[in-house]
Design a protein around this motif. Structure first.
Motif, PDB file in Angstrom:
ATOM      1  N   PHE A 154       0.608  -1.097   0.006  1.00  0.00           N
ATOM      2  CA  PHE A 154      -0.027  -0.104  -0.050  1.00  0.00           C
ATOM      3  C   PHE A 154       0.792   1.166  -0.066  1.00  0.00           C
ATOM      4  CE2 PHE A 154      -2.234   3.386   2.244  1.00  0.00           C
ATOM      5  CZ  PHE A 154      -3.393   3.472   1.559  1.00  0.00           C
ATOM      6  N   PHE A 155       1.813   1.298   0.621  1.00  0.00           N
ATOM      7  CA  PHE A 155       2.666   2.446   0.899  1.00  0.00           C
ATOM      8  C   PHE A 155       3.856   2.428  -0.111  1.00  0.00           C
ATOM      9  CE2 PHE A 155       1.344   1.935   5.250  1.00  0.00           C
ATOM     10  CZ  PHE A 155       0.765   3.191   5.523  1.00  0.00           C
ATOM     11  N   LEU A 156       4.344   1.287  -0.991  1.00  0.00           N
ATOM     12  CA  LEU A 156       5.480   1.387  -1.783  1.00  0.00           C
ATOM     13  C   LEU A 156       5.113   1.091  -3.096  1.00  0.00           C
ATOM     14  CD1 LEU A 156       7.835  -1.126   0.074  1.00  0.00           C
ATOM     15  CD2 LEU A 156       7.924   1.188   0.320  1.00  0.00           C
ATOM     16  N   LEU A 157       3.894   0.723  -3.456  1.00  0.00           N
ATOM     17  CA  LEU A 157       3.418   0.590  -4.921  1.00  0.00           C
ATOM     18  C   LEU A 157       2.505   1.611  -5.271  1.00  0.00           C
ATOM     19  CD1 LEU A 157       3.550  -3.512  -4.686  1.00  0.00           C
ATOM     20  CD2 LEU A 157       5.319  -1.759  -5.514  1.00  0.00           C
ATOM     21  N   SER A 158       2.138   1.434  -6.707  1.00  0.00           N
ATOM     22  CA  SER A 158       0.948   2.134  -7.136  1.00  0.00           C
ATOM     23  C   SER A 158      -0.234   1.818  -6.639  1.00  0.00           C
ATOM     24  CB  SER A 158       1.031   2.485  -8.662  1.00  0.00           C
ATOM     25  OG  SER A 158       1.080   1.150  -9.302  1.00  0.00           O
ATOM     26  N   ARG A 159      -1.536   2.706  -6.855  1.00  0.00           N
ATOM     27  CA  ARG A 159      -2.604   2.060  -6.635  1.00  0.00           C
ATOM     28  C   ARG A 159      -3.188   0.919  -7.433  1.00  0.00           C
ATOM     29  NH1 ARG A 159      -8.203   5.625  -6.205  1.00  0.00           N
ATOM     30  NH2 ARG A 159      -9.636   4.154  -5.250  1.00  0.00           N
ATOM     31  N   LEU A 160      -2.884   0.917  -8.581  1.00  0.00           N
ATOM     32  CA  LEU A 160      -3.334  -0.082  -9.674  1.00  0.00           C
ATOM     33  C   LEU A 160      -2.475  -1.546  -9.226  1.00  0.00           C
ATOM     34  CD1 LEU A 160      -4.858  -0.873 -12.047  1.00  0.00           C
ATOM     35  CD2 LEU A 160      -2.941  -0.341 -13.375  1.00  0.00           C
ATOM     36  N   VAL A 161      -1.394  -1.304  -9.012  1.00  0.00           N
ATOM     37  CA  VAL A 161      -0.411  -2.626  -8.649  1.00  0.00           C
ATOM     38  C   VAL A 161      -0.851  -3.181  -7.331  1.00  0.00           C
ATOM     39  CG1 VAL A 161       1.754  -3.542  -8.126  1.00  0.00           C
ATOM     40  CG2 VAL A 161       1.461  -1.807  -9.876  1.00  0.00           C
ATOM     41  N   PHE A 162      -1.348  -2.382  -6.241  1.00  0.00           N
ATOM     42  CA  PHE A 162      -1.880  -2.607  -5.063  1.00  0.00           C
ATOM     43  C   PHE A 162      -3.135  -3.478  -5.094  1.00  0.00           C
ATOM     44  CE2 PHE A 162      -4.397  -1.683  -1.504  1.00  0.00           C
ATOM     45  CZ  PHE A 162      -3.887  -2.470  -0.539  1.00  0.00           C
ATOM     46  N   ILE A 163      -4.099  -3.041  -6.094  1.00  0.00           N
ATOM     47  CA  ILE A 163      -5.305  -3.501  -6.043  1.00  0.00           C
ATOM     48  C   ILE A 163      -5.053  -4.992  -6.753  1.00  0.00           C
ATOM     49  CG2 ILE A 163      -7.372  -3.325  -7.589  1.00  0.00           C
ATOM     50  CD1 ILE A 163      -7.202  -0.322  -7.271  1.00  0.00           C
TER      51      ILE A 163
ATOM     52  N   PHE B 293      -5.127 -10.940  -6.037  1.00  0.00           N
ATOM     53  CA  PHE B 293      -4.434 -11.959  -5.987  1.00  0.00           C
ATOM     54  C   PHE B 293      -4.205 -12.543  -4.755  1.00  0.00           C
ATOM     55  CE2 PHE B 293      -0.244 -14.469  -5.424  1.00  0.00           C
ATOM     56  CZ  PHE B 293      -0.489 -15.252  -6.179  1.00  0.00           C
ATOM     57  N   PHE B 294      -4.018 -12.129  -3.761  1.00  0.00           N
ATOM     58  CA  PHE B 294      -3.899 -12.620  -2.320  1.00  0.00           C
ATOM     59  C   PHE B 294      -5.279 -13.110  -1.710  1.00  0.00           C
ATOM     60  CE2 PHE B 294       0.292 -10.491  -1.592  1.00  0.00           C
ATOM     61  CZ  PHE B 294       0.997 -11.368  -1.695  1.00  0.00           C
ATOM     62  N   VAL B 295      -6.448 -12.385  -2.146  1.00  0.00           N
ATOM     63  CA  VAL B 295      -7.525 -12.819  -1.841  1.00  0.00           C
ATOM     64  C   VAL B 295      -8.105 -13.999  -2.532  1.00  0.00           C
ATOM     65  CG1 VAL B 295     -10.217 -12.169  -1.928  1.00  0.00           C
ATOM     66  CG2 VAL B 295      -8.606 -10.596  -1.539  1.00  0.00           C
ATOM     67  N   ILE B 296      -7.676 -14.190  -3.815  1.00  0.00           N
ATOM     68  CA  ILE B 296      -8.114 -15.463  -4.469  1.00  0.00           C
ATOM     69  C   ILE B 296      -7.205 -16.640  -3.775  1.00  0.00           C
ATOM     70  CG2 ILE B 296      -7.796 -16.757  -6.865  1.00  0.00           C
ATOM     71  CD1 ILE B 296      -8.347 -14.169  -7.983  1.00  0.00           C
TER      72      ILE B 296
END
Length: 223
Positions: free
Chosen positions: A25-34, A39-42
């Motif tokens: 959340f703090f290191l990556l862009s919003r699109l990459v974070f989403i 991916f982690f939810v799946i």
């Protein structure tokens, strides 16, 4: 319902995922974070699915014909092969081997195929080759359990770790009295169970057939 073998794994995995998401959340862009979040939810949903423990009624099967011994499947999965082979660990003679392959999408709880007394239990550390390979039964991590039924028949079954499986859990204890359909173990992530039956056994399943652990009748042994 989640199986007890999955509790600690799911807790540790959830903590790791949450930490990774916080950093993302703090290191990556919003699109990459989403993208990473989805991916982690799946992935975590799959882990919950893998460790599921379907709630079912008692699986004890009462014999109506006392001249036979009915064998039920020790695992959910697909019949990989049915063959006559030499069993060289306990029986030291030819037996019919039914191999059941459990994919990542099957319930991985293993159940006693018969009721009786546990007369042999042994664990073998080993490799982690693909479970459907013939050599995996000897070289992979595996366990061997033998039960002497109340009707005097001996049945051997073997848990075999697969390529992804990294831990076999077995609950069977030597000299204990066990009930058909109760849990005797669990294998984490892809594996195989072999069951060895006397040559006069009547086989009720065929190669490629899907079976349900503790429910599907796979064989009848005449007494």
């Amino acid at each position: 319902m989640i199986h007890k073998e999955g509790f600690s794994f799911l807790v540790y995995t959830l903590v790791i995922i949450l930490l990774l998401l916080i950093f993302s959340f703090f290191l990556l862009s919003r699109l990459v974070f989403i993208f990473i979040s989805v991916f982690f939810v799946i992935l975590y949903s799959f882990f919950i699915f893998f460790f599921r423990n379907p709630k079912k009624k008692s699986r004890e099967i009462h014999e109506k014909n006392y001249n036979i011994e009915t064998i039920i499947s020790p695992a959910d999965g697909k019949i990989l092969k049915i063959q006559k082979i030499f069993e060289n660990e306990f029986f030291k003679k030819n037996y019919i081997c039914i191999s059941i392959f459990m994919s990542l999408f099957n319930v991985h709880i293993n159940r006693f195929p018969v009721s009786g007394k546990v007369i042999y239990v042994k664990y073998y550390p080993g490799k982690h080759m693909i479970a459907w390979k013939t050599k995996s039964s000897s070289y992979n991590e595996h366990t061997t359990t033998v039960i002497k039924t109340f009707k005097g028949k001996k049945v051997l079954f073997r848990q075999i770790a697969g390529f992804l499986a990294r831990r076999i859990i077995i609950y069977a204890k030597k000299n204990s009295i066990v009930k058909k359909g109760d849990e005797f173990g669990f294998i984490k992530f892809g594996s195989r169970v072999d069951i060895f039956l006397p040559l006069n056994s009547i086989i009720l399943v065929k190669k490629g057939e899907k079976v349900i652990g503790g429910e599907t009748k796979i064989s009848i042994i005449p007494l």
